[in-house]
Design a protein around this motif. Structure first.
Motif, PDB file in Angstrom:
ATOM      1  N   LYS A 173      10.833   3.881 -11.523  1.00 43.75           N
ATOM      2  CA  LYS A 173      11.364   3.021 -10.456  1.00 43.75           C
ATOM      3  C   LYS A 173      10.291   2.716  -9.413  1.00 43.75           C
ATOM      4  N   ILE A 174       9.460   3.715  -9.122  1.00 45.28           N
ATOM      5  CA  ILE A 174       8.377   3.494  -8.158  1.00 45.28           C
ATOM      6  C   ILE A 174       7.418   2.443  -8.704  1.00 45.28           C
ATOM      7  N   TRP A 175       7.078   2.559  -9.998  1.00 44.99           N
ATOM      8  CA  TRP A 175       6.179   1.592 -10.627  1.00 44.99           C
ATOM      9  C   TRP A 175       6.761   0.183 -10.553  1.00 44.99           C
TER      10      TRP A 175
ATOM     11  N   THR B 276       0.805  -1.218   0.000  1.00 43.30           N
ATOM     12  CA  THR B 276       0.000   0.000   0.000  1.00 43.30           C
ATOM     13  C   THR B 276       0.844   1.277   0.000  1.00 43.30           C
ATOM     14  N   PRO B 277       1.912   1.391   0.802  1.00 35.35           N
ATOM     15  CA  PRO B 277       2.716   2.620   0.730  1.00 35.35           C
ATOM     16  C   PRO B 277       3.309   2.853  -0.667  1.00 35.35           C
ATOM     17  N   LEU B 278       3.727   1.781  -1.328  1.00 34.73           N
ATOM     18  CA  LEU B 278       4.251   1.913  -2.695  1.00 34.73           C
ATOM     19  C   LEU B 278       3.147   2.334  -3.655  1.00 34.73           C
ATOM     20  N   LYS B 279       1.951   1.783  -3.465  1.00 34.29           N
ATOM     21  CA  LYS B 279       0.818   2.149  -4.309  1.00 34.29           C
ATOM     22  C   LYS B 279       0.506   3.628  -4.155  1.00 34.29           C
ATOM     23  N   LEU B 280       0.454   4.103  -2.921  1.00 33.08           N
ATOM     24  CA  LEU B 280       0.146   5.510  -2.683  1.00 33.08           C
ATOM     25  C   LEU B 280       1.213   6.420  -3.283  1.00 33.08           C
TER      26      LEU B 280
END
Length: 102
Positions: free
Chosen positions: A57-59, A10-14
């Motif tokens: 990179k986040i994706w 979830t933190p990565l998704k946000l």
């Protein structure tokens, strides 16, 4: 915004959602009227590069997390079964606009 498949994702998704939304706002800014096809193509390439630099990179981190969660939850078999039962060979054509029907 919705949570991810796994709480750890979830933190990565946000983070990804925020990055994508900020990038997309700039992507939607209109070009000056009378832009040439070459100018539109250059802008598209520039926006693609900008996306990769800002959000790529986040994706990848988020996607890896979700893929790991899918495996851990035992969903791979269900996904593979769904793909076999109803494969997406090519996307459906866009709906015909009312102007084209007349």
């Amino acid at each position: 915004m919705a949570s991810s498949l796994s709480a750890e994702c979830t933190p990565l998704k946000l983070e990804y959602d925020a990055c994508f939304n900020a990038w997309f706002e700039g992507y939607l800014e209109p070009l000056a009227s009378g832009s040439t096809a070459e100018q539109r193509q250059q802008r598209t390439a520039q926006k693609a590069k900008e996306y990769e630099e800002r959000c790529g990179k986040i994706w990848e981190s988020y996607k890896s997390c979700v893929q790991r969660a899918v495996k851990e939850k035992g969903l791979m078999e269900l996904l593979e079964q769904a793909q076999q039962e109803d494969p997406l060979v090519e996307p459906p054509p866009p709906p015909e606009s009312p102007e084209r029907r007349q």
